[in-house]
Design an enzyme around this catalytic site. Structure first.
Site, PDB file in Angstrom:
ATOM      1  N   ARG A 140      10.149 -18.734  -7.986  1.00 42.68           N
ATOM      2  CA  ARG A 140      11.514 -18.162  -8.263  1.00 42.68           C
ATOM      3  C   ARG A 140      11.621 -16.962  -9.158  1.00 42.68           C
ATOM      4  NH1 ARG A 140      13.192 -23.686  -8.781  1.00 42.68           N
ATOM      5  NH2 ARG A 140      13.859 -24.560  -6.660  1.00 42.68           N
ATOM      6  N   LYS A 158      13.585  -2.060  -5.561  1.00 39.45           N
ATOM      7  CA  LYS A 158      13.508  -2.465  -4.205  1.00 39.45           C
ATOM      8  C   LYS A 158      11.963  -3.197  -4.014  1.00 39.45           C
ATOM      9  CE  LYS A 158      16.639   0.151  -1.605  1.00 39.45           C
ATOM     10  NZ  LYS A 158      16.740   1.187  -0.422  1.00 39.45           N
ATOM     11  N   GLU A 197       9.341  13.718  -1.571  1.00 41.09           N
ATOM     12  CA  GLU A 197      10.463  13.052  -2.351  1.00 41.09           C
ATOM     13  C   GLU A 197      10.913  13.882  -3.427  1.00 41.09           C
ATOM     14  OE1 GLU A 197      11.574  10.376  -0.934  1.00 41.09           O
ATOM     15  OE2 GLU A 197      10.090   9.655   0.496  1.00 41.09           O
ATOM     16  N   LYS A 236      16.607   9.275 -10.127  1.00 40.77           N
ATOM     17  CA  LYS A 236      16.582   7.898  -9.236  1.00 40.77           C
ATOM     18  C   LYS A 236      17.078   6.720 -10.158  1.00 40.77           C
ATOM     19  CE  LYS A 236      14.599   4.746  -6.115  1.00 40.77           C
ATOM     20  NZ  LYS A 236      13.678   4.373  -5.266  1.00 40.77           N
ATOM     21  N   GLU A 292      22.868  -0.370  -3.149  1.00 40.74           N
ATOM     22  CA  GLU A 292      22.753   0.593  -1.950  1.00 40.74           C
ATOM     23  C   GLU A 292      24.116   0.479  -1.232  1.00 40.74           C
ATOM     24  OE1 GLU A 292      19.016   1.767  -0.122  1.00 40.74           O
ATOM     25  OE2 GLU A 292      20.150   2.261   1.540  1.00 40.74           O
ATOM     26  N   ASN A 322      18.337   8.548   1.259  1.00 37.83           N
ATOM     27  CA  ASN A 322      17.626   8.427   2.455  1.00 37.83           C
ATOM     28  C   ASN A 322      17.736   9.725   3.154  1.00 37.83           C
ATOM     29  OD1 ASN A 322      17.244   5.697   2.510  1.00 37.83           O
ATOM     30  ND2 ASN A 322      19.166   5.384   2.868  1.00 37.83           N
ATOM     31  N   HIS A 327      15.432  10.811   5.784  1.00 35.30           N
ATOM     32  CA  HIS A 327      14.551   9.520   6.257  1.00 35.30           C
ATOM     33  C   HIS A 327      15.096   8.812   7.676  1.00 35.30           C
ATOM     34  CE1 HIS A 327      13.302   9.901   2.162  1.00 35.30           C
ATOM     35  NE2 HIS A 327      12.580   8.889   2.190  1.00 35.30           N
ATOM     36  N   HIS A 375      11.674   8.114   9.778  1.00 35.43           N
ATOM     37  CA  HIS A 375      11.169   6.960  10.331  1.00 35.43           C
ATOM     38  C   HIS A 375      10.921   6.997  11.842  1.00 35.43           C
ATOM     39  CE1 HIS A 375      13.458   4.784   6.876  1.00 35.43           C
ATOM     40  NE2 HIS A 375      11.797   5.241   6.329  1.00 35.43           N
ATOM     41  N   HIS A 416       4.246   9.389   5.908  1.00 35.29           N
ATOM     42  CA  HIS A 416       5.501   9.290   5.530  1.00 35.29           C
ATOM     43  C   HIS A 416       6.050  10.512   5.132  1.00 35.29           C
ATOM     44  CE1 HIS A 416       9.073   7.503   4.141  1.00 35.29           C
ATOM     45  NE2 HIS A 416       9.093   7.850   2.791  1.00 35.29           N
TER      46      HIS A 416
HETATM   47  N1  LIG Z   1      10.407   0.387  -3.025  1.00 35.21           N
HETATM   48  C1  LIG Z   1      10.865   1.423  -2.811  1.00 35.21           C
HETATM   49  O1  LIG Z   1      11.959   2.073  -3.383  1.00 35.21           O
HETATM   50  C2  LIG Z   1       9.991   2.613  -2.197  1.00 35.21           C
HETATM   51  C3  LIG Z   1      10.339   4.007  -1.889  1.00 35.21           C
HETATM   52  C4  LIG Z   1       9.487   4.737  -1.223  1.00 35.21           C
HETATM   53  C5  LIG Z   1       8.434   4.253  -0.634  1.00 35.21           C
HETATM   54  N2  LIG Z   1       8.049   2.911  -0.725  1.00 35.21           N
HETATM   55  C6  LIG Z   1       6.918   2.391  -0.114  1.00 35.21           C
HETATM   56  O2  LIG Z   1       5.723   2.952  -0.768  1.00 35.21           O
HETATM   57  C7  LIG Z   1       4.655   3.007   0.007  1.00 35.21           C
HETATM   58  C8  LIG Z   1       3.818   4.103   0.131  1.00 35.21           C
HETATM   59  O3  LIG Z   1       3.369   4.427  -1.249  1.00 35.21           O
HETATM   60  P1  LIG Z   1       2.258   5.253  -1.498  1.00 35.21           P
HETATM   61  O4  LIG Z   1       2.652   6.680  -1.121  1.00 35.21           O
HETATM   62  O5  LIG Z   1       2.253   5.430  -3.298  1.00 35.21           O
HETATM   63  O6  LIG Z   1       0.898   4.921  -1.021  1.00 35.21           O
HETATM   64  P2  LIG Z   1      -0.178   3.984  -1.353  1.00 35.21           P
HETATM   65  O7  LIG Z   1       0.207   2.957  -2.345  1.00 35.21           O
HETATM   66  O8  LIG Z   1      -0.811   3.304  -0.084  1.00 35.21           O
HETATM   67  O9  LIG Z   1      -1.061   4.832  -2.021  1.00 35.21           O
HETATM   68  C9  LIG Z   1      -1.713   6.149  -1.267  1.00 35.21           C
HETATM   69  C10 LIG Z   1      -3.296   5.930  -1.230  1.00 35.21           C
HETATM   70  O10 LIG Z   1      -3.717   6.348  -2.820  1.00 35.21           O
HETATM   71  C11 LIG Z   1      -4.588   5.602  -3.346  1.00 35.21           C
HETATM   72  N3  LIG Z   1      -4.276   5.614  -4.706  1.00 35.21           N
HETATM   73  C12 LIG Z   1      -3.190   5.338  -5.388  1.00 35.21           C
HETATM   74  N4  LIG Z   1      -3.261   5.698  -6.763  1.00 35.21           N
HETATM   75  C13 LIG Z   1      -4.246   6.397  -6.725  1.00 35.21           C
HETATM   76  C14 LIG Z   1      -4.946   7.269  -7.573  1.00 35.21           C
HETATM   77  N5  LIG Z   1      -4.334   7.406  -9.038  1.00 35.21           N
HETATM   78  N6  LIG Z   1      -6.159   7.886  -7.464  1.00 35.21           N
HETATM   79  C15 LIG Z   1      -6.855   7.752  -6.283  1.00 35.21           C
HETATM   80  N7  LIG Z   1      -6.185   7.008  -5.369  1.00 35.21           N
HETATM   81  C16 LIG Z   1      -5.200   6.244  -5.585  1.00 35.21           C
HETATM   82  C17 LIG Z   1      -4.289   4.249  -2.773  1.00 35.21           C
HETATM   83  O11 LIG Z   1      -5.257   3.398  -2.629  1.00 35.21           O
HETATM   84  C18 LIG Z   1      -3.849   4.636  -1.031  1.00 35.21           C
HETATM   85  O12 LIG Z   1      -5.126   4.705  -0.528  1.00 35.21           O
HETATM   86  C19 LIG Z   1       5.269   2.712   1.622  1.00 35.21           C
HETATM   87  O13 LIG Z   1       4.950   1.342   1.728  1.00 35.21           O
HETATM   88  C20 LIG Z   1       6.678   2.723   1.262  1.00 35.21           C
HETATM   89  O14 LIG Z   1       7.431   1.854   2.069  1.00 35.21           O
HETATM   90  C21 LIG Z   1       8.840   2.157  -1.810  1.00 35.21           C
END
Ligand SMILES: NC(=O)c1ccc[n+]([C@@H]2O[C@H](COP(=O)([O-])OP(=O)(O)OC[C@H]3O[C@@H](n4cnc5c(N)ncnc54)[C@H](O)[C@@H]3O)[C@@H](O)[C@H]2O)c1
Length: 342
Positions: free
Chosen positions: A108, A130, A172, A214, A224, A232, A235, A239, A249
């Site tokens: 929890r 989130k 972003e 943010k 939200e 968004n 977005h 999507h 993305h």
């Molecule tokens: N929670 C939220 O508010 C929110 C907002 C936007 C996106 N997201 C989520 O974020 C995710 C995408 O995140 P992302 O774009 O960071 O992708 P990711 O976490 O997949 O990272 C991208 C790639 O880079 C690699 N990587 C990460 N850091 C590295 C570094 N410093 N050096 C070398 N390689 C590295 C990872 O292993 C991966 O292969 C999606 O699932 C999306 O839904 C969440």
């Protein structure tokens, strides 16, 4: 180093921008530590991780699932992790979404924090609380809003990213400028060469501006119900493109922002010069501005988007560069406008 506070009714969360990941131990509580990371991040930075139990997942969305969460709960139970422990997610958005979800649900809720290692993570995913996983192919279907104790964003860690991952984070970044910060748009235009070279002071400035933006939005609207929806921008289209064509993305958001700007122009909100300016900045950062597939197909996907309410769809449009507005558009009107766009 800049410290930004994200204050919500239940919590004050610290965002440390420009702090070195090598100093992480300074911020950790004196509690048993569990690190959740992915294979790429562990390869680049594992030698500097603090001591603790390490749980390493495969990179990619396939690790952001209930099954993968269940595997991690098993490991936590095996290591007898209790509520006095602390979970640290070190990675991009996938790791922070997953680690935050685990920390918020195991027993929890256990305290947690992130070291965010991608540009998208530092400016967006790691901030705002989130946490969640995908389910049966639907993104972020299961989750919870809960703030981490802190998020450490060290722009130096971006240097090991694949160049395409780095560029996509700028979608972003540009979004914050488009929806609320004309000064950021000017900055991104004038400093684009230095930003793309990852000049440390320029990147720290950019991450700081976005993290502050943010944090400000989430502090006012954690759940939200209003202002947070503006994040968004682009977005809803994005999507649909991701689902239809598998475009990444960041690229989908870039195209989605241009389409949302063109829609704003059609509705008499934005001038053609402003739409062109937004598209030009997106191109400057090496991101696409047009969709090769069918916008009619994209509309069909958008119709089923979770933001749909009745016969209308809630879209984020621009009143000017730096000022977003939320509009509910009847589906038929949106369909006609989209037919004119593509
Ligand atoms: N929670 C939220 O508010 C929110 C907002 C936007 C996106 N997201 C989520 O974020 C995710 C995408 O995140 P992302 O774009 O960071 O992708 P990711 O976490 O997949 O990272 C991208 C790639 O880079 C690699 N990587 C990460 N850091 C590295 C570094 N410093 N050096 C070398 N390689 C590295 C990872 O292993 C991966 O292969 C999606 O699932 C999306 O839904 C969440």
């Amino acid at each position: 180093m800049k410290e930004i506070l994200l204050n919500t009714p239940g919590k004050s969360s610290r965002i440390l921008v420009g702090e070195s990941y090598r100093n992480i131990r300074k911020y950790l509580p004196d509690k048993p530590l569990v690190i959740i990371t992915d294979e790429n991040v562990a390869l680049h930075y594992g030698d500097s991780f603090p001591d603790g139990i390490r749980i390493v997942v495969k990179p990619g969305e396939a690790s952001k699932t209930i099954d993968s969460a269940a595997g991690i709960y098993d490991q936590l139970i095996k290591h007898e992790i209790d509520r006095q422990s602390f979970i640290l997610g070190i990675g991009g958005g996938i790791v922070s979404d997953l680690a935050g979800f685990i920390a918020s649900t195991y027993l929890r809720g256990v305290s947690f924090a992130f070291v965010s290692t991608t540009l998208l993570g530092q400016v967006d995913a790691s901030i705002g609380g989130k946490n969640g996983v995908n389910f049966k192919g639907f993104k972020n279907m299961i989750g919870i809003i809960r703030q981490p104790d802190f998020v450490l964003c060290d722009p130096e860690m971006l240097k090991s990213l694949e160049p395409s991952e780095f560029r996509m984070g700028f979608a972003e970044v540009i979004k914050y400028g488009a929806i609320q910060d004309p000064g950021l748009v000017d900055f991104l235009e004038s400093k684009h060469a230095k930003a793309l070279e990852m000049d440390p002071s320029v990147m720290e400035e950019i991450v700081g501006i976005c993290a502050r933006a943010k944090a400000g939005i989430v502090s006012n609207d954690e759940n939200e119900s209003g202002e947070r929806k503006k994040l968004n921008f682009g977005h809803t289209f994005a999507h649909a493109f991701e689902k239809l064509s598998g475009l990444p993305h960041g690229e989908s958001v870039a195209i989605g922002m241009v389409l949302a700007a063109r829609l704003s122009e059609q509705m008499g909100l934005l001038t053609s010069g402003e739409t062109k300016r937004l598209a030009d900045i997106i191109s400057l950062y090496g991101l696409p501005t047009s969709y090769e597939g069918s916008c009619r197909d994209a509309f069909e996907v958008m119709k089923n988007d979770k933001k749909r309410g009745g016969d209308s769809i809630s879209l984020i449009l621009l009143d000017s560069i730096g000022k977003a507005i939320i509009r509910d558009l009847p589906l038929q009107k949106l369909k006609n406008l989209i037919d004119d766009l593509c």
